[in-house]
Design an enzyme around this catalytic site. Structure first.
Site, PDB file in Angstrom:
ATOM      1  N   HIS A 173       0.818  -1.125  -0.050  1.00  0.00           N
ATOM      2  CA  HIS A 173       0.033  -0.167  -0.045  1.00  0.00           C
ATOM      3  C   HIS A 173       0.768   1.284   0.135  1.00  0.00           C
ATOM      4  O   HIS A 173       0.441   2.272  -1.049  1.00  0.00           O
ATOM      5  CB  HIS A 173      -0.949  -0.094   1.230  1.00  0.00           C
ATOM      6  CG  HIS A 173      -1.758  -1.154   1.278  1.00  0.00           C
ATOM      7  ND1 HIS A 173      -2.614  -1.731   2.062  1.00  0.00           N
ATOM      8  CD2 HIS A 173      -2.625  -1.831   0.010  1.00  0.00           C
ATOM      9  CE1 HIS A 173      -3.552  -2.293   2.103  1.00  0.00           C
ATOM     10  NE2 HIS A 173      -3.574  -2.503   0.562  1.00  0.00           N
ATOM     11  N   HIS A 174       1.851   1.208   0.718  1.00  0.00           N
ATOM     12  CA  HIS A 174       2.690   2.465   0.839  1.00  0.00           C
ATOM     13  C   HIS A 174       4.301   2.320   0.530  1.00  0.00           C
ATOM     14  O   HIS A 174       5.171   2.982   0.334  1.00  0.00           O
ATOM     15  CB  HIS A 174       2.718   3.046   2.292  1.00  0.00           C
ATOM     16  CG  HIS A 174       1.423   3.371   2.392  1.00  0.00           C
ATOM     17  ND1 HIS A 174       0.505   2.814   3.422  1.00  0.00           N
ATOM     18  CD2 HIS A 174       0.633   4.689   2.456  1.00  0.00           C
ATOM     19  CE1 HIS A 174      -0.442   3.411   3.559  1.00  0.00           C
ATOM     20  NE2 HIS A 174      -0.503   4.601   3.177  1.00  0.00           N
TER      21      HIS A 174
END
Length: 212
Positions: free
Chosen positions: A104-105
């Site tokens: 996600h990041h």
């Protein structure tokens, strides 16, 4: 040939190797240019002496961080041993170092994995359990999926009486941004076979992981 003429992640091509996502098959120069863009977007000068070589370093680092895309995890378990003298108690390899990347990041996930199984006539070399964890971890991951992938691969190839995988990890996306909470770890578990059906075995395994 220069390394840039190859895919940045080409290690040991094989028909059995899982393909990396298209974004991870970019030529090395493309990756370096993307990192230059990110450095500039962060507010720095990509040509500054301190970061001038950073794009090349990151491209090389990507080969390590995402090396799992070039490994067939199940093939790691292909060599088994049947001369275990009928041993059928739990085999546990605990505290396996784990390094992964949050999808996600793209922040680091670091922690420990504990992998256990109950043999059904066959055992596997303990180093293969560690390599299995690493093969799935060195990809863009979710901890929940990673836990299941390790357990199901071991269950499918070795066909043991039971499999258990417990992962304890810290997520950079939580400790360095957002809520900025340090000292927080996430625990995920997967129980298969006898570990799923027998609460006594689960308690026994948990005690073993804790060193009780």
């Amino acid at each position: 040939m220069e390394l840039s003429e190859f895919s940045a992640f080409e290690v040991c091509p094989s028909d059995d190797v899982e393909e990396a996502p298209p974004a991870l098959r970019r030529p090395r120069m493309d990756i370096e240019e993307a990192i230059r863009t990110l450095i500039a977007a962060a507010g720095d000068d990509p040509d500054r002496e301190g970061v001038r070589d950073t794009p090349a370093r990151v491209a090389r680092a990507y080969r390590e961080w995402f090396a799992g895309y070039h490994v067939d995890p199940k093939a790691l378990l292909s060599r088994v041993f049947s001369e275990a003298e009928g041993y059928d108690e739990t085999v546990l390899l605990r505290d396996i170092p784990l390094v992964s990347t949050c999808e996600h990041h793209m922040a680091p996930i670091t922690g420990r994995a504990h992998v256990a199984y109950r043999p059904n006539g066959r055992v596997v070399g303990i180093s293969k359990l560690s390599r299995l964890v690493d093969a799935y971890a060195r990809r863009l991951q979710l901890q929940e999926r990673l836990t299941n992938q390790i357990a199901h691969a071991l269950d499918e190839v070795l066909e043991p009486k039971g499999v258990a995988v417990v992962i304890e990890a810290t997520h950079g996306c939580m400790t360095t941004r957002g809520v900025n909470q340090h000292g927080v770890s996430m625990v995920t578990k997967c129980w298969l076979g006898e570990f799923k059906s027998d609460p006594h075995l689960r308690r026994e395994l948990t005690d073993s992981i804790r060193g009780c």
